[in-house]
Design an enzyme around this catalytic site. Sequence first.
Site, PDB file in Angstrom:
ATOM      1  N   PRO A 111       1.427  30.978 -80.174  1.00 49.84           N
ATOM      2  CA  PRO A 111       1.629  32.071 -79.999  1.00 49.84           C
ATOM      3  C   PRO A 111       0.600  32.907 -79.228  1.00 49.84           C
ATOM      4  O   PRO A 111      -0.322  33.680 -79.737  1.00 49.84           O
ATOM      5  CB  PRO A 111       1.918  33.086 -81.130  1.00 49.84           C
ATOM      6  CG  PRO A 111       1.140  32.119 -82.128  1.00 49.84           C
ATOM      7  CD  PRO A 111       1.516  30.967 -81.591  1.00 49.84           C
ATOM      8  N   CYS A 112       0.099  32.563 -77.836  1.00 47.75           N
ATOM      9  CA  CYS A 112      -0.916  33.069 -77.268  1.00 47.75           C
ATOM     10  C   CYS A 112      -0.894  34.449 -76.878  1.00 47.75           C
ATOM     11  O   CYS A 112      -1.784  35.137 -76.603  1.00 47.75           O
ATOM     12  CB  CYS A 112      -1.157  32.150 -76.051  1.00 47.75           C
ATOM     13  SG  CYS A 112       0.187  31.981 -74.819  1.00 47.75           S
ATOM     14  N   HIS A 113       0.374  34.883 -76.973  1.00 42.50           N
ATOM     15  CA  HIS A 113       0.393  36.471 -76.736  1.00 42.50           C
ATOM     16  C   HIS A 113      -0.050  37.169 -77.988  1.00 42.50           C
ATOM     17  O   HIS A 113      -0.223  38.474 -77.705  1.00 42.50           O
ATOM     18  CB  HIS A 113       2.028  36.742 -76.861  1.00 42.50           C
ATOM     19  CG  HIS A 113       2.889  36.451 -77.893  1.00 42.50           C
ATOM     20  ND1 HIS A 113       3.392  35.226 -78.103  1.00 42.50           N
ATOM     21  CD2 HIS A 113       3.346  37.329 -78.840  1.00 42.50           C
ATOM     22  CE1 HIS A 113       4.092  35.108 -79.135  1.00 42.50           C
ATOM     23  NE2 HIS A 113       3.975  36.421 -79.715  1.00 42.50           N
TER      24      HIS A 113
END
Length: 180
Positions: free
Chosen positions: A136-138
Site C-alpha cells: 500500500p504505497c498510497h
Amino acid sequence: MHAIAFFDTEIGRCGIAWSERGVIGLNLPERSEAATRTRLLRHCPTADEIEPPKHIQRAIDDIAALMRGEKKSLRAIQLDMRRVNEFNARVYETTRAIPPGATRTYGEIARAIGDPDGARAVGQALGRNPFPIVVPCHRVVGANDKLVGFSANGGIRTKLKMLKIEGWRENEPSLFEELA
C-alpha cells in the site's frame, strides 16, 4: 506460466498478473482498460488472460473489498518478488505492515529498514512498486503527513481517494475538499 485478469473496484478497473509463485504485478486503473492492459503486460509480456485460480480470485476479492472500505488485510496475498531487488523488497515488506486507515512517512519506512537517511530511496522504490494496493504505497506520505508523490494515474488525487476509502483522517474534511 504467467497470466493476467482484470477486475472492478471502487477506484476503477484494475489488472492483476501472476505466476505459479504468486502475484507479479498489479495495476491501478489507467485512463482506459487498454492502457491498464498495456501497463500490466510489462510485467509479463507473454501472459494469457484467463480465469483466475482460487487463490488469485481470493486476492482479487480482498482487494475489491478493501477498496469498498472494508478493513481487509492483504498480508496473506503471496507476492512473487523474483524481479525485485533486495532493498525494494525490504521497503515493500515494511510497507505491507501499514494497516488500512493509517499512514507512515517515507522517513519512518527508511528507519524501519535500517537506513535512516534513505527516505528518498524509499520514495523511489515505492514509485516503482509493481504491487500497488497489496503493497500500500498510497499509505506512505511525506513529513508532517504531506501528500506527496503518487505515480498512479490521477496522482495525488487517486492517493487521497484511496486513503479516504480506508477512513484516513475522516475527521478532517478540509483535506478532501482541497483536492476535490
